[in-house]
Design a protein around this motif. Structure first.
Motif, PDB file in Angstrom:
ATOM      1  N   THR A 153       0.834  -1.210   0.000  1.00  0.00           N
ATOM      2  CA  THR A 153       0.000   0.000   0.000  1.00  0.00           C
ATOM      3  C   THR A 153       0.869   1.260   0.000  1.00  0.00           C
ATOM      4  O   THR A 153       0.578   2.225  -0.706  1.00  0.00           O
ATOM      5  CB  THR A 153      -0.954  -0.033   1.222  1.00  0.00           C
ATOM      6  N   LYS A 180      11.524  -9.756  -0.025  1.00  0.00           N
ATOM      7  CA  LYS A 180      10.479  -9.286   0.884  1.00  0.00           C
ATOM      8  C   LYS A 180       9.137  -9.925   0.521  1.00  0.00           C
ATOM      9  O   LYS A 180       8.646 -10.805   1.214  1.00  0.00           O
ATOM     10  CB  LYS A 180      10.409  -7.746   0.841  1.00  0.00           C
ATOM     11  N   LYS A 242      -4.977 -12.952 -12.229  1.00  0.00           N
ATOM     12  CA  LYS A 242      -4.890 -13.509 -10.866  1.00  0.00           C
ATOM     13  C   LYS A 242      -6.058 -14.472 -10.623  1.00  0.00           C
ATOM     14  O   LYS A 242      -5.915 -15.484  -9.936  1.00  0.00           O
ATOM     15  CB  LYS A 242      -4.949 -12.383  -9.827  1.00  0.00           C
ATOM     16  N   ASN A 341      -3.730  -9.808  11.731  1.00  0.00           N
ATOM     17  CA  ASN A 341      -2.537 -10.569  12.146  1.00  0.00           C
ATOM     18  C   ASN A 341      -1.687  -9.799  13.146  1.00  0.00           C
ATOM     19  O   ASN A 341      -1.015 -10.395  13.981  1.00  0.00           O
ATOM     20  CB  ASN A 341      -1.692 -10.959  10.927  1.00  0.00           C
TER      21      ASN A 341
HETATM   22  N1  NAD Z   1      -1.117  -7.941   7.232  1.00  0.00           N
HETATM   23  C1  NAD Z   1       0.154  -7.708   6.985  1.00  0.00           C
HETATM   24  O1  NAD Z   1       1.022  -7.887   7.842  1.00  0.00           O
HETATM   25  C2  NAD Z   1       0.566  -7.287   5.627  1.00  0.00           C
HETATM   26  C3  NAD Z   1       1.813  -7.665   5.116  1.00  0.00           C
HETATM   27  C4  NAD Z   1       2.152  -7.295   3.819  1.00  0.00           C
HETATM   28  C5  NAD Z   1       1.254  -6.525   3.069  1.00  0.00           C
HETATM   29  N2  NAD Z   1       0.066  -6.140   3.631  1.00  0.00           N
HETATM   30  C6  NAD Z   1      -0.927  -5.346   2.906  1.00  0.00           C
HETATM   31  O2  NAD Z   1      -1.847  -6.256   2.313  1.00  0.00           O
HETATM   32  C7  NAD Z   1      -2.424  -5.678   1.129  1.00  0.00           C
HETATM   33  C8  NAD Z   1      -2.195  -6.616  -0.058  1.00  0.00           C
HETATM   34  O3  NAD Z   1      -0.806  -6.752  -0.294  1.00  0.00           O
HETATM   35  P1  NAD Z   1      -0.226  -7.695  -1.455  1.00  0.00           P
HETATM   36  O4  NAD Z   1       1.249  -7.603  -1.345  1.00  0.00           O
HETATM   37  O5  NAD Z   1      -0.888  -9.010  -1.437  1.00  0.00           O
HETATM   38  O6  NAD Z   1      -0.720  -6.854  -2.744  1.00  0.00           O
HETATM   39  P2  NAD Z   1      -0.880  -7.366  -4.231  1.00  0.00           P
HETATM   40  O7  NAD Z   1      -0.924  -6.135  -5.067  1.00  0.00           O
HETATM   41  O8  NAD Z   1       0.110  -8.433  -4.532  1.00  0.00           O
HETATM   42  O9  NAD Z   1      -2.340  -8.056  -4.216  1.00  0.00           O
HETATM   43  C9  NAD Z   1      -3.540  -7.389  -4.034  1.00  0.00           C
HETATM   44  C10 NAD Z   1      -4.582  -8.133  -4.878  1.00  0.00           C
HETATM   45  O10 NAD Z   1      -5.877  -7.631  -4.566  1.00  0.00           O
HETATM   46  C11 NAD Z   1      -6.617  -7.571  -5.770  1.00  0.00           C
HETATM   47  N3  NAD Z   1      -7.747  -6.649  -5.617  1.00  0.00           N
HETATM   48  C12 NAD Z   1      -7.770  -5.296  -5.667  1.00  0.00           C
HETATM   49  N4  NAD Z   1      -9.018  -4.835  -5.480  1.00  0.00           N
HETATM   50  C13 NAD Z   1      -9.808  -5.917  -5.284  1.00  0.00           C
HETATM   51  C14 NAD Z   1     -11.187  -6.105  -5.035  1.00  0.00           C
HETATM   52  N5  NAD Z   1     -12.032  -5.072  -4.980  1.00  0.00           N
HETATM   53  N6  NAD Z   1     -11.658  -7.372  -4.884  1.00  0.00           N
HETATM   54  C15 NAD Z   1     -10.842  -8.436  -4.976  1.00  0.00           C
HETATM   55  N7  NAD Z   1      -9.504  -8.330  -5.221  1.00  0.00           N
HETATM   56  C16 NAD Z   1      -9.000  -7.086  -5.358  1.00  0.00           C
HETATM   57  C17 NAD Z   1      -5.587  -7.132  -6.800  1.00  0.00           C
HETATM   58  O11 NAD Z   1      -6.009  -7.443  -8.130  1.00  0.00           O
HETATM   59  C18 NAD Z   1      -4.368  -7.924  -6.385  1.00  0.00           C
HETATM   60  O12 NAD Z   1      -4.281  -9.183  -7.010  1.00  0.00           O
HETATM   61  C19 NAD Z   1      -1.746  -4.318   0.990  1.00  0.00           C
HETATM   62  O13 NAD Z   1      -2.546  -3.347   1.620  1.00  0.00           O
HETATM   63  C20 NAD Z   1      -0.453  -4.487   1.755  1.00  0.00           C
HETATM   64  O14 NAD Z   1       0.098  -3.268   2.159  1.00  0.00           O
HETATM   65  C21 NAD Z   1      -0.308  -6.524   4.871  1.00  0.00           C
END
Ligand code: NAD
Length: 419
Positions: A153, A180, A242, A341
């Motif tokens: 994000t 990462k 995806k 988490n």
């Molecule tokens: N919880 C944690 O500790 C943690 C760790 C790493 C990342 N994150 C966060 O998790 C989120 C996802 O990260 P990521 O690395 O998997 O991103 P990513 O970009 O790899 O995946 C996100 C996916 O969501 C899909 N998407 C977007 N809008 C959507 C919708 N309306 N409905 C269904 N799917 C949708 C996208 O097409 C994409 O495939 C981010 O906000 C990131 O910052 C959280």
């Protein structure tokens, strides 16, 4: 020393926790030793806005060992481990501004305290520090050598800043490094999200219909772990590629409208807004559990849920709020829609953060060594750093791999040999 934490008396417990995590962070330990020798960060003021966990504590200890004058604030109001914050202050002399459960006003007060440290290097998890400096502290922005960004994000926001021409200093997209996201986002988020859900609810995954919204790195990890525990996993996506990937990985893929009717548990991992909205709540089963593991608490339309609910939410367990809809159905929201988490469990295991934070620390060294040479853009982590981290991690796992022979190297670099 200035700081703002919950309770200094929690320090002994926090210290044990930091030491426990340290055992599983052998690569970061090597980076710390390297920094101790080189003093590459000597005299540099640094502000880090990260989840205040035991793993982060080991990262900031490594930065301090390299000579940095570092302060830490929380990157999320619910992710702080108060005992770790106390130990950082008491045992390691590192100023921390973070209290688990702080309100928005305190969150920003803490962020401003980190800004007022007047850093030349910043570290972000979600881009709140960089966006605040850019909008409100233009003079400070001029002195910043570089910033590191930890999450998807944050990188999305930074690329938007670059596109809008408002980014004022170089940023390294640590999140986009393979060392990462392939491991932290997939295996770290996958496991710790399941952990948070189970700790909050005592939910049995086996035999349940679990809906994973988003099939990026985090979604893949979560879906894979739930499948391994016996769930019928449903994936929702907006990206057709995806979606095919999820289908061929053996998951049912459908729209959220359809999934809403069948899911027992819903988890958003998209980085997008209002992925679960009132039209979905209105179709959910009685007792459906809804949570989020994406960075911000925007993925579930909580305001919409509150409006739909008959009466005030009822807190029924730690991190579990019950919303009763007018027809009597209950929807349970975990951790107020914040990263489940980190709020209800401990975030990613140290072993995976070992790679993320080693990459993070070495990217900082790279930014310092290239001070003045990088423009106001979003940069990838150099390949040499990724190779170094991956090689050190493999070694720590006792795994050896093959090396290219001179013959193979020659073959791979030539176009002349064909059929
Ligand atoms: N919880 C944690 O500790 C943690 C760790 C790493 C990342 N994150 C966060 O998790 C989120 C996802 O990260 P990521 O690395 O998997 O991103 P990513 O970009 O790899 O995946 C996100 C996916 O969501 C899909 N998407 C977007 N809008 C959507 C919708 N309306 N409905 C269904 N799917 C949708 C996208 O097409 C994409 O495939 C981010 O906000 C990131 O910052 C959280």
């Amino acid at each position: 020393m200035n700081y703002d934490i919950k309770d200094l008396k929690l320090a002994p417990k926090g210290k044990l926790r930091i030491e426990w995590a340290e055992h599983d962070m052998p690569v970061l330990e090597q980076v710390k030793e390297k920094f101790t020798r080189s003093q590459v960060l000597k005299g540099r003021k640094m502000s880090a806005c990260l989840h205040v966990t035991a793993e982060t504590a080991n990262l900031v200890r490594a930065l301090k060992a390299g000579g940095a004058d570092v302060v830490l604030c929380a990157s999320n109001p619910l992710s702080t481990q108060d005992d770790v914050a106390a130990s950082l202050v008491v045992d390691y002399g590192i100023p921390v501004y973070a209290i688990k459960g702080e309100d928005n006003e305190t969150y920003y007060k803490h962020l401003i305290a980190a800004v007022e440290h007047s850093p030349v290097i910043t570290m972000d998890d979600g881009c709140d520090l960089v966006s605040t400096i850019t909008e409100k502290y233009p003079n400070l922005a001029k002195q910043i050598i570089g910033s590191m960004e930890e999450t998807t994000t944050g990188v999305i926001r930074l690329r938007a800043m670059e596109r809008d021409g408002v980014l004022k200093f170089p940023v390294i997209a640590v999140n986009d490094a393979q060392t990462k996201n392939l491991f932290d986002n997939r295996y770290g988020t996958g496991q710790s999200t399941v952990d948070g859900i189970i700790r909050a609810t005592d939910f049995l995954i086996a035999g349940k219909s679990v809906v994973a919204a988003g099939y990026g790195w985090c979604g893949k990890g979560f879906a894979m772990r739930c499948k391994g525990m016996g769930a019928n996993v449903i994936v929702t996506e907006i990206d057709p590629i995806k979606a095919i990937e999820a289908a061929m990985d053996g998951f049912r893929v459908m729209s959220m409208d359809e999934a809403a009717r069948v899911g027992d548990l819903f988890c958003t991992l998209t980085g997008n807004v209002n992925v679960i909205a009132p039209q979905h709540f209105s179709k959910m089963k009685d007792g459906a559990i809804v949570c989020n593991s994406g960075h911000f608490d925007v993925e579930i339309d909580i305001k919409g849920l509150k409006k739909m609910a008959k009466e005030e939410r009822r807190n029924v367990r730690n991190f579990v709020d019950q919303y009763i809809l007018p027809d009597g159905r209950s929807i349970y929201l975990l951790a107020e829609g914040r990263l489940v988490n980190l709020a209800a469990a401990e975030g990613h295991p140290a072993s995976v953060m070992d790679m993320s934070f080693s990459t993070q620390a070495l990217a900082t060294e790279y930014a310092i060594n290239n001070a003045g040479k990088l423009g106001p853009k979003v940069y990838n982590v150099p390949r040499e750093i990724e190779d170094w981290v991956a090689t050190a991690k493999l070694k720590s796992m006792g795994i050896s791999i093959d090396k290219l022979t001179p013959e193979q190297e020659k073959y791979l670099s030539s176009w002349k040999e064909g059929t």
